[in-house]
Design an enzyme around this catalytic site. Structure first.
Site, PDB file in Angstrom:
ATOM      1  NE  ARG A 202      63.879  43.664  85.317  1.00  0.00           N
ATOM      2  CZ  ARG A 202      63.516  44.203  86.494  1.00  0.00           C
ATOM      3  NH1 ARG A 202      62.242  44.431  86.764  1.00  0.00           N
ATOM      4  NH2 ARG A 202      64.418  44.498  87.392  1.00  0.00           N
TER       5      ARG A 202
ATOM      6  CE1 TYR B 129      58.087  27.207  66.024  1.00  0.00           C
ATOM      7  CE2 TYR B 129      57.875  27.701  68.344  1.00  0.00           C
ATOM      8  CZ  TYR B 129      58.649  27.590  67.218  1.00  0.00           C
ATOM      9  OH  TYR B 129      59.990  27.860  67.289  1.00  0.00           O
TER      10      TYR B 129
ATOM     11  CG  ASP C 172      51.016  31.799  67.502  1.00  0.00           C
ATOM     12  OD1 ASP C 172      51.259  32.707  66.685  1.00  0.00           O
ATOM     13  OD2 ASP C 172      51.854  30.944  67.836  1.00  0.00           O
TER      14      ASP C 172
ATOM     15  CE  LYS D 180      59.516  32.272  63.727  1.00  0.00           C
ATOM     16  NZ  LYS D 180      58.505  31.462  64.405  1.00  0.00           N
TER      17      LYS D 180
END
Ligand SMILES: *Cc1c(COP(=O)(O)O)cnc(C)c1O
Length: 389
Positions: A56, A108, A180, A205
């Site tokens: 982690r 978005y 972004d 993406k």
């Protein structure tokens, strides 16, 4: 071999392949092994054998991806998350009740949902402004303003924000500036070089590029911000697994080649649609008629593979029938993969935005968004032609 110093001198098309990468020191493996392990042995309490303790906190395969991310976005620190929204969520944890964030009026859908449904309730105030006129930004800045968040180009209307001009404002007022960069990718636009503090990606993406993984990224300009964000990531846990890290890293190696073709095909599709009698408006920053074309020319090296358009008829049924008839374009959410996809934002990706808000910003019921893939352009144009008939 320590390449983290060397990669600063590489050209972008070399960085996608070598940036921050080294051969596996234990075996010489050219590609980073998938370190599918949760934990790492120690010789004495608190004395791990290598640099790793628990996945982690960090994992070698994820570290390899994170070095690549930092390299291609010209940042000091990259962080890989289990999704794009997990990356955004991690950054938003930097703020507390009473803080204010200025963002755009077109975002978005999932980002908008997080801002309005999660962080608004925790006491953060959001201002949604039209960033075409930066006076709208200046008008809402006050001593509680802690961050400006932009998405450029936006999903799905391809609005742009002038990154360098906004960076000037955030520097004057000592405000964090986040971009972004999912649609443009660092192949087309590098926000940190233009003055932003942090870049976010839905690596699902274009970065991964093959529609086979959900992943997100933050890239911090300074090591100090990178350290703070790594702490937030480690403390909350939305990290990317080793196999998925491997897939994103593999995708990045061909980012420049894929983006080049996405841009070529995107431009041709936009030009084709722009001349079609059934099409009303084409939203593509590469068209001279696009209201943000000048900003696009200034901050992007080409215009990408995302093209939205609406129908002259203004009928939802026409958009739906077009989408049902497509053969090569697949009707599906998401974008940025090698294959062409088509989407109806109002019914699919942006359904979480209330209808009146959607219509107010221009996400009509006859708007279609295309993610133009890297297939042969003639097949793509033919497919559009037969579906528009
Ligand atoms: C998809 C997307 C996101 C969210 O990323 P996930 O990987 O789906 O969590 C954020 N911003 C933009 C622009 C996107 O297209």
């Amino acid at each position: 071999m320590n390449t983290t110093v060397k990669f600063k001198d590489m050209k972008f098309n070399t960085k996608t392949i070598h940036g921050g990468q080294q051969h596996d020191p234990s075996t010489g493996a050219v590609m980073p092994p998938v370190f599918q392990t949760s934990t790492f042995a120690q010789t004495s309490p608190g004395q791990p054998i290598g640099d790793y303790e628990y996945s982690r906190s960090s994992n070698p395969t994820r570290s390899a991806l994170e070095e690549a991310l930092a390299s291609i976005e010209s940042g000091a620190k990259g962080l890989a998350f289990s999704s794009g929204l997990a990356a955004t969520d991690c950054l938003l944890r930097s703020f507390k009740a009473g803080d204010e964030i200025i963002t755009m009026d077109d975002l978005y859908g999932g980002t908008y949902r997080m801002f309005t449904k999660i962080y608004k309730d925790s006491g953060i105030k959001f201002h949604y402004v039209d960033m075409n006129d930066l006076d709208n930004v200046r008008a809402v800045i006050n001593e509680n303003t802690k961050m400006i968040w932009v998405e450029t180009p936006t999903n799905p209307l391809m609005k742009l924000a002038d990154i360098a001009a906004i960076a000037k404002i955030t520097k004057e007022h000592n405000i964090m500036f986040a971009v972004d960069n999912t649609f443009a990718t660092p192949y087309l636009q590098r926000p940190l070089d233009l003055g932003a503090d942090v870049v976010m990606h839905s690596a699902t993406k274009y970065l991964a590029g093959h529609s086979d993984v959900i992943a997100g990224a933050l890239i911090a300009k300074t090591a100090e911000l990178g350290k703070q964000l790594h702490f937030q990531q480690f403390a909350t846990g939305a990290t990317l697994g080793p196999m998925d890290s491997f897939l994103v890293l593999r995708g990045i190696k061909t980012l420049h080649l894929r983006m080049q073709r996405h841009c070529e095909n995107g431009e041709k599709v936009a030009q084709y649609l722009n001349k079609h009698s059934k099409v009303k408006t084409v939203y593509y920053s590469g068209l001279e008629s696009h209201p943000y074309h000048e900003i696009a020319k200034k901050q992007m090296s080409a215009y990408g593979g995302m093209v939205s358009f609406d129908f002259t008829s203004e009928k939802k049924e026409d958009a739906i029938s077009f989408l049902e008839k497509l053969k090569i374009f697949t009707l599906a959410e998401s974008l940025g993969g090698v294959e062409s996809l088509a989407n109806h934002p109002a019914l699919m990706t942006h359904a979480s935005i209330p209808e009146e808000k959607r219509l107010e910003v221009g996400i009509t019921n006859h708007l279609v968004r295309l993610s133009v893939g890297i297939e042969d352009i003639e097949d793509l144009l033919q497919d559009l032609e037969q579906a528009l008939k």
